[in-house]
Design an enzyme around this catalytic site. Structure first.
Site, mmCIF file in Angstrom:
data_model
loop_
_atom_site.group_PDB
_atom_site.id
_atom_site.type_symbol
_atom_site.label_atom_id
_atom_site.label_comp_id
_atom_site.label_asym_id
_atom_site.label_seq_id
_atom_site.Cartn_x
_atom_site.Cartn_y
_atom_site.Cartn_z
ATOM 1 N N HIS A 48 0.842 -1.209 0.000
ATOM 2 C CA HIS A 48 0.000 0.000 0.000
ATOM 3 C C HIS A 48 0.880 1.263 0.000
ATOM 4 O O HIS A 48 1.931 1.291 0.653
ATOM 5 C CB HIS A 48 -0.948 -0.006 1.198
ATOM 6 C CG HIS A 48 -2.028 -1.054 1.078
ATOM 7 N ND1 HIS A 48 -2.695 -1.586 2.153
ATOM 8 C CD2 HIS A 48 -2.544 -1.668 -0.031
ATOM 9 C CE1 HIS A 48 -3.585 -2.484 1.730
ATOM 10 N NE2 HIS A 48 -3.493 -2.558 0.414
ATOM 11 N N ASP A 85 0.869 4.102 1.362
ATOM 12 C CA ASP A 85 1.260 4.795 2.600
ATOM 13 C C ASP A 85 2.322 4.019 3.389
ATOM 14 O O ASP A 85 2.747 4.448 4.464
ATOM 15 C CB ASP A 85 0.020 5.089 3.472
ATOM 16 C CG ASP A 85 -0.781 3.842 3.824
ATOM 17 O OD1 ASP A 85 -0.878 2.933 2.977
ATOM 18 O OD2 ASP A 85 -1.313 3.781 4.954
ATOM 19 N N HIS A 86 2.765 2.888 2.845
ATOM 20 C CA HIS A 86 3.861 2.115 3.449
ATOM 21 C C HIS A 86 5.042 2.003 2.483
ATOM 22 O O HIS A 86 6.186 2.197 2.862
ATOM 23 C CB HIS A 86 3.362 0.723 3.852
ATOM 24 C CG HIS A 86 2.294 0.800 4.905
ATOM 25 N ND1 HIS A 86 2.547 0.691 6.246
ATOM 26 C CD2 HIS A 86 0.961 1.039 4.789
ATOM 27 C CE1 HIS A 86 1.419 0.860 6.929
ATOM 28 N NE2 HIS A 86 0.441 1.068 6.061
HETATM 29 ZN ZN ZN Z 1 -2.307 -1.219 4.341
#
Ligand code: ZN
Length: 271
Positions: free
Chosen positions: A78, A80-81
Site C-alpha cells: 500500500h 502509505d507504506h
Molecule cells: Zn495497508
C-alpha cells in the site's frame, strides 16, 4: 515531524542502558496517521528504515547521526507504506543495489530482495526475522528485530494496538494464523505498528469485552502516541488476539476461533 524522542524516554524506564548501546528504535509520523521507523545498531552505525512513506526526515536523521542505511524493510505494497521507497533511495544518493529494499510482494516499489517466511537478515549486529503474515495483503511481512537482549516486532497493518488490519487480500483463517504467529513471540516483545488507530480500536474492544480490566486500565492510561505495546499486553486486551477466549466468543456468537475472527472483523468494519 521528529517525535521519536518520546518513545525513547518511555522505553528507557524498562530497558537497560546496554540495550541502547546496541539497538535503538525511533518512530516518526507520516501522512495522516502512519508511523515510520528507524532501527540503528549503535555498535556498527548500520541502520534500517521501516515503511519510509515520507523519507525526508529519515534521511536528515541518518545524515545528522552519521548512520549507514543498509536496508529498507517494507511491510506491504500500500502506498502509505511502500510509496516512499524510490524517493528514499534517490535522497540517499544510493547506487542501484547498494541499499537493499526488502519485502514479500513482487510489486513493491523499489524491491531488490524478496523474502520468504522466517528468513533472517542482519542490520549490523541486529538480527531481523521476516515473518510472512498474509491477509491484509497477500505478501504482508512483519519484521522481528533482536539484539539478543531485547526484541521488537514491526507489524505494519497486520497487528495494531488493540486491533488488526482489514482483510483486503486474505481470509479470516489467514488473519487468525498470522496473529497467532505473532502471539507466539516472547510476551515481552515490543510491538510497533503501522498506524495510530489505538483509541478507536480500544473503544471497539470495550464493546466486545466490557468487563476486561486490562482493557480498562489501558484506556485510562492512553496518551497521544501509543506505541510501543507488547505482545503480552495485546494478548490481554486485543480482541483479535483473543478469539480463543469465551468472552470474545460470546460476543460474536461463534465458538470456532476462525469464525470468531471473521465475525469480529465484520462488527469492527461497521463500528
Ligand atoms: Zn495497508
Amino acid at each position: 515531524m521528529f517525535v521519536r524522542q518520546q518513545s525513547v524516554l518511555k522505553l528507557s524506564s524498562v530497558i537497560s542502558s546496554f540495550y541502547y548501546r546496541t539497538m535503538k528504535i525511533r518512530h516518526f509520523n507520516a501522512l495522516e496517521d502512519n508511523y515510520m521507523y528507524l532501527i540503528s545498531d549503535d555498535k556498527t552505525k548500520e541502520c534500517a528504515v521501516v515503511d519510509p512513506a515520507e523519507p525526508d526526515v529519515l534521511v536528515k536523521t541518518i545524515r545528522n547521526e552519521g548512520l549507514k542505511l543498509t536496508t529498507i524493510l517494507t511491510t506491504h505494497h500500500h502506498y502509505d507504506h511502500a510509496g516512499g521507497n524510490n524517493k528514499m533511495l534517490i535522497l540517499m544518493g544510493a547506487d542501484k543495489g547498494q541499499i537493499k529494499v526488502v519485502g514479500g510482494d513482487n510489486s513493491l516499489q523499489g524491491l531488490t530482495h524478496s523474502v520468504t517466511d522466517n528468513e533472517k537478515l542482519k542490520i549490523g549486529e541486529i538480527e531481523v526475522t521476516c515473518l510472512s503474515t498474509p491477509c491484509h495483503t497477500a505478501g504482508h511481512v512483519c519484521y522481528v528485530v533482536t539484539d539478543e537482549k531485547e526484541q521488537a516486532v514491526f507489524t505494519g497493518d497486520t497487528l495494531f494496538i488493540g486491533g488488526c488490519g482489514k482483510f483486503f487480500e486474505g481470509t479470516a483463517s489467514q488473519m487468525q494464523s498470522s496473529l497467532q504467529k505473532l502471539a507466539s513471540l516472547d510476551p515481552k516483545t515490543l510491538v510497533y505498528c503501522g498506524h495510530e488507530y489505538t483509541k478507536k480500536n480500544l473503544q471497539f474492544a470495550a464493546t466486545v469485552e466490557p468487563d476486561n480490566q486490562d482493557l480498562q486500565a489501558k484506556q485510562a492510561s492512553l496518551t497521544s502516541v501509543t506505541i510501543p505495546s507488547t505482545i503480552g499486553d495485546e494478548l490481554k486486551f486485543n480482541p483479535f488476539m483473543r478469539t480463543n477466549q469465551s468472552s470474545v466468543q460470546r460476543f460474536t456468537g461463534k465458538t470456532d476461533p476462525v469464525e470468531c475472527m471473521a465475525e469480529l472483523r465484520e462488527r469492527k468494519n461497521r463500528f
